[in-house]
Design a protein around this motif. Structure first.
Motif, PDB file in Angstrom:
ATOM      1  N   GLU A  23       0.861  -1.181   0.000  1.00 39.86           N
ATOM      2  CA  GLU A  23       0.000   0.000   0.000  1.00 39.86           C
ATOM      3  C   GLU A  23       0.895   1.228   0.000  1.00 39.86           C
ATOM      4  O   GLU A  23       1.811   1.327   0.818  1.00 39.86           O
ATOM      5  CB  GLU A  23      -0.890   0.011   1.246  1.00 39.86           C
ATOM      6  N   GLU A  33     -15.976   1.543   4.413  1.00 36.05           N
ATOM      7  CA  GLU A  33     -15.170   1.805   5.595  1.00 36.05           C
ATOM      8  C   GLU A  33     -15.531   3.135   6.262  1.00 36.05           C
ATOM      9  O   GLU A  33     -15.180   3.374   7.417  1.00 36.05           O
ATOM     10  CB  GLU A  33     -13.698   1.807   5.154  1.00 36.05           C
ATOM     11  N   ARG A  76       3.230  -1.022   4.239  1.00 36.51           N
ATOM     12  CA  ARG A  76       2.636   0.289   3.975  1.00 36.51           C
ATOM     13  C   ARG A  76       3.741   1.332   3.903  1.00 36.51           C
ATOM     14  O   ARG A  76       4.513   1.476   4.851  1.00 36.51           O
ATOM     15  CB  ARG A  76       1.639   0.661   5.068  1.00 36.51           C
ATOM     16  N   TYR A  85      -5.823   9.402   8.269  1.00 33.30           N
ATOM     17  CA  TYR A  85      -6.244   8.087   7.785  1.00 33.30           C
ATOM     18  C   TYR A  85      -5.189   7.026   8.128  1.00 33.30           C
ATOM     19  O   TYR A  85      -5.534   5.913   8.530  1.00 33.30           O
ATOM     20  CB  TYR A  85      -6.508   8.111   6.277  1.00 33.30           C
ATOM     21  N   THR A  86      -3.915   7.363   7.994  1.00 31.46           N
ATOM     22  CA  THR A  86      -2.856   6.409   8.354  1.00 31.46           C
ATOM     23  C   THR A  86      -2.913   6.095   9.839  1.00 31.46           C
ATOM     24  O   THR A  86      -2.719   4.947  10.241  1.00 31.46           O
ATOM     25  CB  THR A  86      -1.468   6.940   7.942  1.00 31.46           C
ATOM     26  N   TYR A  88      -5.624   6.029  11.586  1.00 26.50           N
ATOM     27  CA  TYR A  88      -6.764   5.110  11.669  1.00 26.50           C
ATOM     28  C   TYR A  88      -6.308   3.688  11.312  1.00 26.50           C
ATOM     29  O   TYR A  88      -6.634   2.727  12.021  1.00 26.50           O
ATOM     30  CB  TYR A  88      -7.881   5.593  10.739  1.00 26.50           C
ATOM     31  N   LEU A  89      -5.571   3.548  10.203  1.00 25.60           N
ATOM     32  CA  LEU A  89      -5.074   2.226   9.811  1.00 25.60           C
ATOM     33  C   LEU A  89      -4.180   1.632  10.895  1.00 25.60           C
ATOM     34  O   LEU A  89      -4.302   0.452  11.233  1.00 25.60           O
ATOM     35  CB  LEU A  89      -4.296   2.306   8.499  1.00 25.60           C
ATOM     36  N   TYR A  90      -3.299   2.452  11.424  1.00 27.23           N
ATOM     37  CA  TYR A  90      -2.375   1.995  12.457  1.00 27.23           C
ATOM     38  C   TYR A  90      -3.154   1.486  13.673  1.00 27.23           C
ATOM     39  O   TYR A  90      -2.877   0.396  14.184  1.00 27.23           O
ATOM     40  CB  TYR A  90      -1.442   3.139  12.844  1.00 27.23           C
ATOM     41  N   SER A  93      -4.766  -1.900  13.017  1.00 23.66           N
ATOM     42  CA  SER A  93      -3.932  -3.012  12.536  1.00 23.66           C
ATOM     43  C   SER A  93      -3.940  -4.216  13.466  1.00 23.66           C
ATOM     44  O   SER A  93      -3.659  -5.334  13.033  1.00 23.66           O
ATOM     45  CB  SER A  93      -2.496  -2.535  12.299  1.00 23.66           C
ATOM     46  N   ASN A  96      -5.977  -6.969  11.907  1.00 25.07           N
ATOM     47  CA  ASN A  96      -5.319  -7.704  10.828  1.00 25.07           C
ATOM     48  C   ASN A  96      -4.289  -8.681  11.400  1.00 25.07           C
ATOM     49  O   ASN A  96      -4.162  -9.818  10.933  1.00 25.07           O
ATOM     50  CB  ASN A  96      -4.631  -6.739   9.864  1.00 25.07           C
TER      51      ASN A  96
END
Length: 174
Positions: A23, A33, A76, A85-86, A88-90, A93, A96
């Motif tokens: 990504e 999402e 990533r 947003y990053t 949020y992904l972090y 995680s 995942n």
């Protein structure tokens, strides 16, 4: 010649050994999402102990694949300071990782001398590439698959170069 990609679930069902994902965007605009992103922005954080609140069909697919021996790795490339947003992904995680993915983060400034394809991609079993296409605002525009050996080799080597430099999730801080 690139072709339209079959559904992701089909690609994953046919995967036997490895699925790697690179990504490279700082923002994705996925309507599915959006409610989770909005809740996160409002301060909601899922309780890792309450799996029912965050486990989704995607994580089931990952866990089932890992259970049958597929290695999942996600890298990533991120700008720093990171985007909201990053973050949020972090923060998400952990889900995942609980499903069996391994995740690493590479600050964009450390990727400047790497040869990278122009789009995010998945490589399945070192044989097939699925490119994801997005608008400038991060809206998903579609996918295509490619099995030409030179394209697979480029994407596989790009992923490994990023993976080798990237910081494991447990050691990366934002």
């Amino acid at each position: 010649m690139p072709q339209t990609a079959p559904p992701f679930a089909e690609l994953l069902a046919n995967c036997r050994h490895s699925a790697v994902h690179l990504e490279m965007r700082d923002h994705y605009d996925d309507p599915d999402e959006a409610p989770r992103v909005a809740a996160w922005k409002a301060g909601y954080r899922p309780d890792p102990e309450d799996r029912a609140t965050w486990w989704r069909p995607w994580l089931d697919m990952v866990a089932e694949s890992v259970d049958r021996g597929v290695e999942f790795r996600r890298a990533r490339i991120v700008s720093e300071p990171v985007s909201k947003y990053t973050r949020y992904l972090y923060d998400g995680s952990f889900a995942n990782i609980a499903a069996g993915e391994r995740i690493r983060w590479l600050p964009r400034r450390r990727a400047s001398d790497l040869c990278l394809p122009g789009n995010d991609f998945w490589v399945f079993d070192g044989q097939l590439v699925r490119f994801g296409h997005f608008s400038g605002e991060g809206a998903y525009l579609g996918d295509e698959i490619e099995d030409a050996p030179d394209v697979v080799k480029l994407c596989s080597s790009a992923f490994e170069a990023v993976w080798d430099r990237a910081v494991p999730h447990s050691a990366y801080t934002i």
